[in-house]
Design a protein around this motif. Structure first.
Motif: not given
Length: 473
Positions: A252-255, A298-306
């Protein structure tokens, strides 16, 4: 239960056979001893021909005594002698073994003992019952048993003893069968009672799988192993439910975090599409806002990938690291991010450990970035490195910023969690930085602690061991 029944059957069978064998041997050898004693007394008594009845009565078993000549003729017999006729020479020529049917060879039979070397045992059957016979030669015509060489013969009926042994076999068989039945029924009842909690646990697990209701629990009563299993199952459900709730919250938070920049980007693009006649200044402002949101995305996607890699257990690149050099690099980059804050490097001790240099630098930049965001202009941020007593490294990042309320401190490492002051001061943050920082510290086998209070600033202390645990693998 089946194994228990099989073991019980073997135990009962072996026990019954051993009981019967010992009992039979004791009784039949008592008869043999009486025959030996009677013949020995007859040989030793010079007046034996006139005392045969008295000698037979002294042995405690029904017995007949006879005196035979050397050619086998019957010379004298005890009163009330109803035993069948017997030729002592045939008994001596073909002696028989013990009178009992079987027995494990645990000890020599009385038949094999030295006194019997002077005579021989035999077993006869008169059509109604068996008779036990012992023949003893009289080799000195001048001593006992009358005149001239001959034989002393003692006979004892075995009908009563054989019938008693048959009844004993039936009794043992019946008791053994009854014992097996009772043991089987008892074990069935005990097994059913003991496995009832397992059945409840199975039903609960099946119901949880069908309904996906992780709030259900198994009733655990008692202090036995099954109660411990039920308690462990409940603990596992607690962990799964917690992980499930965290996953739901994370999704939910990521969405929510992904929707905000996308909405801003789409809004600005839609504005540019609908209003091609906007002044150049407003067009540039819309494009700049869209770019900022795209960079945040982009930063959020990078953090999610990490974090996804962290959950997947991606290994670290373990090698010798000069931590002081990494700290100096991170400090230089952080100075370029400062917005009026004073950055201080103190102390900086030389420390060398085994770890992942890139991840350690990422950890430091996360902590320094947070300190810069939450420290107003004119504030002070101090980065320090000390050598630990075990050869590890102790990193500290201290600031004089807004601080964190006590109620928020237990949650700062949760994904997408940000305290309210932080949200108001950093609308572009992702709330994943400290989660990534804790993952990096955990993978190095270290610890991270935060000491903070509103208006007093925040101090983050990281301790890294000399060797990361994953290096051992």
């Amino acid at each position: 239960m089946v194994w228990f029944g099989a073991v019980m059957a073997v135990v009962v069978l072996v026990g019954s056979m051993a009981s019967y064998a010992f009992h039979a041997r004791a009784h039949y050898e008592a008869v043999d001893r009486a025959l030996l004693a009677a013949t020995a007394a007859a040989v030793a008594d010079p007046a034996a021909p006139s005392h045969l009845g008295h000698l037979a009565a002294q042995q405690g078993v029904a017995m007949a005594l006879r005196l035979h000549a050397a050619d086998g003729r019957l010379l004298q017999r005890s009163p009330d002698d109803a035993a069948p006729a017997v030729d002592p020479r045939s008994v001596l020529a073909r002696p028989s073994g013990p009178a009992y049917g079987f027995f494990p060879t645990l000890a020599p039979s009385i038949v094999d003992m030295p006194p019997v070397a002077k005579g021989a045992f035999g077993t006869l059957h008169d059509g109604r019952q068996r008779w036990r016979v012992f023949v003893r030669p009289v080799d000195d015509g001048g001593e006992g048993a009358g005149e001239g060489p001959g034989y002393v013969v003692a006979l004892s009926p075995l009908g009563g003893l054989d019938a008693s042994m048959a009844d004993f076999r039936v009794l043992l068989t019946g008791l053994g069968a009854l014992g097996l039945v009772v043991a089987g029924v008892g074990s069935w009842a005990v097994a059913g009672s003991a496995l009832r909690p397992v059945a409840r646990l199975t039903e609960t697990a099946r119901a949880i799988a069908a309904s996906r209701d992780l709030s259900r629990r198994v009733q655990a009563a008692g202090r036995d192993e099954l109660a411990m299993l039920a308690a462990t199952f409940n603990q596992m459900l607690d962990s799964i439910e917690t992980a499930y709730r965290l996953q739901q919250r994370f999704v939910a938070d990521a969405s929510h975090e992904l929707r905000a920049p996308l909405t801003a980007i789409l809004g600005n693009l839609d504005l540019l599409r609908r209003r091609p006649d906007l002044p150049p200044e407003e067009q540039a402002q819309a494009l700049a806002e869209a770019r900022r949101e795209a960079e945040r995305l982009s930063r959020l996607v990078a953090d999610l990938l990490a974090l996804a890699r962290a959950d997947a257990g991606v290994p670290l690149a373990i090698q010798p690291v000069d931590v002081d050099a990494v700290v100096l690099e991170a400090f230089q980059e952080a100075r370029g991010l400062a917005r009026g804050q004073e950055l201080v490097l103190d102390p900086l001790e030389p420390v060398r450990i085994r770890g992942d240099a890139d991840r350690i630098k990422q950890l430091l930049l996360i902590l320094l970035d947070n300190a810069i965001k939450y420290t107003p202009a004119g504030g002070r941020i101090t980065l320090g490195l000390r050598a630990g007593p075990d050869g590890g490294a102790t990193l500290t990042v201290a600031d004089t910023g807004v601080g964190i309320p006590p109620a928020d401190l237990p949650h700062v490492f949760e994904r997408f969690y940000r305290a309210d002051p932080a949200r108001s001061r950093d609308p572009g943050g992702t709330g994943l930085g400290l989660s990534i920082a804790r993952w990096i510290v955990d993978r190095h086998g270290g610890s991270i602690a935060i000491d903070s209070a509103p208006g007093r600033g925040t101090t983050v202390t990281v301790r890294l061991p000399a060797e990361a645990p994953s290096a051992a693998g």
